[in-house]
Design a protein around this motif. Structure first.
Motif: not given
Length: 186
Positions: A62-78
């Motif tokens: 559960x998180x307020x925001x997740x963004x997927x990097x289009x170049x390497x498909x990794x995800x960053x989560x706040x």
């Protein structure tokens, strides 16, 4: 023709040859491509349940925001909140300021004020605190290379570096280990 005329023609010829040579040897203009700064997708205020290869829950997030990097498909989560199941299906609760998830979901790197609480109702409840925690959901393991503090009723352990088996609820501190035992606090 005077010597000045000859000298002028020679300098003009040298200038033309030099200019032509520089023109021919110029490098091809390099086109740079920068990585996209826009995520391929963004999630806001969400809950995700990830399954392992056997179809069982490997983690819930559960998180307020997740963004997927289009170049390497990794995800960053706040400010993520992870729920990691143990053998009995009870869940560890793990929070941090940020998290990074590998493209194949095999690794989660949690950074900043990481707090992990053992499942509710555990025989010996414990809380783990550190600044960095790497979780491997498929293996039910976690590691850290920095200072880790583990608190449970009646004791506090600190050490640098950690290996944890989340399924068996075993935590091993690797170096500079200190323990404080207060049997009255149980």
């Amino acid at each position: 023709m005077t010597w000045r005329g000859v000298l002028t023609l020679m300098l003009l010829a040298a200038a033309i040859i030099t200019g032509w040579s520089v023109w021919q040897q110029r490098s091809e203009q390099v086109t740079t491509v920068t990585a996209s700064t826009r995520p391929s997708y963004l999630l806001h205020d969400f809950e995700v349940i990830a399954l392992n290869k056997q179809g069982k829950e490997s983690l819930t997030l559960r998180a307020p925001q997740l963004a997927q990097n289009p170049d390497d498909r990794t995800m960053s989560i706040e400010t993520p909140l992870f729920f990691l199941p143990d053998k009995e299906g009870q869940r560890w609760e793990v929070r941090s300021k940020t998290a990074w998830v590998a493209a194949d979901n095999s690794e989660v790197r949690m950074r900043g004020n990481v707090v992990a609480n053992s499942p509710p109702g555990a025989q010996k409840p414990s809380t783990l605190k550190t600044e960095q925690l790497n979780v491997f959901p498929d293996k039910n393991e976690a590691t850290s290379e920095v200072l880790v503090t583990v608190t449970s009723p009646g004791s506090t352990m600190q050490g640098v570096g950690m290996q944890a088996d989340l399924a068996d609820k075993r935590i091993r501190l690797l170096s500079k280990v200190q323990m404080t035992n207060d049997p009255k606090r149980r």
